[in-house]
Design an enzyme around this catalytic site. Structure first.
Site, PDB file in Angstrom:
ATOM      1  N   SER A 260       1.026  -1.124  -0.099  1.00 13.79           N
ATOM      2  CA  SER A 260       0.410  -0.582   0.038  1.00 13.79           C
ATOM      3  C   SER A 260       0.905   0.941  -0.244  1.00 13.79           C
ATOM      4  CB  SER A 260      -1.213  -0.270   1.474  1.00 13.79           C
ATOM      5  OG  SER A 260      -0.002   0.507   1.919  1.00 13.79           O
ATOM      6  N   LYS A 261       0.503   1.937  -0.529  1.00 11.80           N
ATOM      7  CA  LYS A 261       1.081   3.851  -0.274  1.00 11.80           C
ATOM      8  C   LYS A 261       1.805   3.671   0.822  1.00 11.80           C
ATOM      9  CE  LYS A 261      -1.392   5.606  -4.546  1.00 11.80           C
ATOM     10  NZ  LYS A 261      -2.100   7.313  -5.182  1.00 11.80           N
ATOM     11  N   ARG A 262       0.920   4.105   1.958  1.00 14.94           N
ATOM     12  CA  ARG A 262       1.622   4.059   3.423  1.00 14.94           C
ATOM     13  C   ARG A 262       3.669   3.084   2.855  1.00 14.94           C
ATOM     14  NH1 ARG A 262      -3.247   2.982   4.935  1.00 14.94           N
ATOM     15  NH2 ARG A 262      -2.791   0.496   5.290  1.00 14.94           N
ATOM     16  N   GLY A 264       5.178   3.243   0.782  1.00 12.95           N
ATOM     17  CA  GLY A 264       6.211   3.376  -0.339  1.00 12.95           C
ATOM     18  C   GLY A 264       5.459   3.355  -1.622  1.00 12.95           C
TER      19      GLY A 264
END
Length: 491
Positions: A260-262, A264
């Site tokens: 997930s974007k958290r 990277g």
């Protein structure tokens, strides 16, 4: 067996996720291996999540990766067009088709109108949660006679249409990755098939589209596995043969959590911006959850088409390891066509401020040698500026090894000799660069490491790095003299 037809059917909700690219890739590889067809369809029935420009980005990301669909949605002169005999390939343009089949399900008693308000459904779910039950619809509207329900619809009452699941029935299907899957209907919800805005849910649209488009293999992420029994039952209700199902393991990070974007980079766009090559991304992604029988790790697209099959796709999540990606990508950088690699490198060098595009184009041959000089040391194109900056501006001698080399007794005389030889040439072309250190050796009488290490340290600031002849050529006459004199005067 009928001709293999697969589809990649993303939602236009933003940039293409790296896990989505893997799904598209596996679909594409399977179709190509079996001489089949790959279709690109857009599932945009959830209008609340639609993002402007997302369809264009999806198509461009797939094309960048070398995944060329045989039919469906594509770009022509920057515009979204549709090609093929089974269109439209954008779900929001197929609403009349879905309505026809929803009406058929209602008339045949396989679906029903539901008039429950959002407030009632929210309260119901909360009550079930408190009691420790799985939140699901309680079937309140199942028993409303069809004629009465139709009158309420005609009177303008808001409604959705739900699938009428049978009671206590095992629904069974075979999955090419997971084998036989059995789920009892009592564990499932009476799924909404048509929303109050007239748009179908994914569950209705996907079954209708896959059947009408002749899809033989439904290849998608494992998050859809719990919904598949509903889809299997829908095929049965509509009198259609279900396709073969393939549910792929999720792409996970090193902590075995969903990427997930958290953590990277997760979109294809992120990896493009960092200078990963499409060949590197595709080769590595193919290995996240699958492996060839021969254990090979460097595979071209053609080799992947030949070797790929679902029988070697694992059930557990594939770990996305950036270090491994870097290793695979660096392999392609080392062997990439130099002309293409240099052109792809231009934006990264320009953005760093080391050179302007005009300066690069003015002497592109010099720039190609610059990129060729450092390609062995980089994993991705964004690494280039760090490795070429020693060619530009001043250098600082900070490394202890370099300081030690320059502190030797013979170095001042060696640098005098080096400066003299460099000055004796009108210009430093590659032929001169290749023989320059031999000239210095002859003039100074110094050879081996005692010759090369101090000179390399004086002109590059480092005792390790690219080939000496390349450094000499890239720096050129004036810069080498300036650097060597500065170091000599500081000793």
């Amino acid at each position: 067996m009928s001709k293999v037809r697969v589809r990649f059917a993303p939602s236009p909700t933003g940039y293409l996720h790296i896990g989505g690219l893997r799904t598209a890739l596996y679909n594409y590889l399977y179709a190509k291996k079996h001489g089949g067809e790959a279709i690109l369809r857009i599932e945009d029935t959830d209008r609340t999540r639609y993002v402007e420009g997302a369809i264009e980005n999806l198509i461009e990301s797939l094309k960048w990766a070398g995944i060329e669909h045989d039919e469906g949605v594509c770009l022509e002169d920057g515009k979204v067009v549709q090609k093929g005999d089974y269109g439209p390939y954008i779900q929001s343009e197929r609403l009349d088709i879905y309505k026809k089949y929803v009406d058929k399900l209602i008339e045949d008693g396989h679906a029903y109108y539901c008039f429950c308000s959002k407030e009632r459904l929210d309260n119901l779910r909360e009550e079930q949660r408190i009691k420790g039950k799985v939140p699901k619809y309680d079937g309140l509207c199942r028993g409303i006679p069809l004629e009465e329900a139709k009158k309420r619809v005609e009177a303008g009452e808001e409604y959705v249409v739900r699938l009428k699941l049978p009671k206590d029935r095992d629904i069974v299907f075979n999955d090419l990755v997971r084998g036989k899957v059995t789920i009892n209907s009592d564990e499932m919800d009476d799924q909404v098939l048509m929303k109050s805005d007239g748009f179908p849910t994914y569950h209705m649209a996907v079954v209708v589209d896959d059947h009408l488009m002749g899809i033989t293999h439904v290849v998608r992420g494992e998050e859809w596995l719990p919904s598949t029994p509903k889809h299997v039952y829908l095929y049965e209700c509509l009198g259609w043969e279900a396709p073969t199902f393939v549910h792929l393991p999720t792409v996970l990070n090193k902590d075995r959590k969903k990427l997930s974007k958290r953590q990277g980079d997760v979109s294809v766009e992120d990896f493009k911006k960092r200078g990963y090559l499409p060949e590197g991304i595709v080769n590595y992604l193919a290995l996240v959850g699958w492996s060839p029988e021969d254990g090979e790790e460097i595979l071209t697209m053609d080799e992947l088409k030949e070797k790929f099959d679902f029988d070697r796709v694992g059930k557990s999540g594939g770990i996305f390891d950036t270090d491994k990606l870097n290793w695979v990508n660096s392999h392609y950088i080392k062997s990439y066509d130099l002309d293409k690699l240099a052109k792809l490198s231009i934006p990264f060098v320009v953005e760093s401020g080391l050179m302007t595009e005009e300066e690069i184009n003015k002497d592109f041959e010099w720039f190609k040698i610059l990129i060729d000089t450092v390609r062995e040391a980089i994993d991705k194109l964004e690494d280039i500026p760090e490795h070429i900056k020693f060619i530009f501006g001043d250098i600082e001698i900070t490394e202890e090894d370099a300081k030690n080399e320059l502190s030797q007794e013979h170095v001042p005389a060696l640098l005098d000799s080096f400066i003299k030889i460099v000055k004796s040439h009108d210009e430093i072309d590659m032929d001169v660069a290749k023989g320059l250190m031999k000239e210095v050796q002859k003039d100074s009488g110094v050879k081996g490491k005692k010759l090369y290490m101090p000179v390399r340290a004086a002109i590059s600031g480092n005792v390790h790095g690219p080939e000496m002849q390349n450094i000499i050529y890239l720096l050129g006459k004036d810069k080498m003299i300036e650097r060597a004199e500065k170091i000599k005067n500081s000793l």
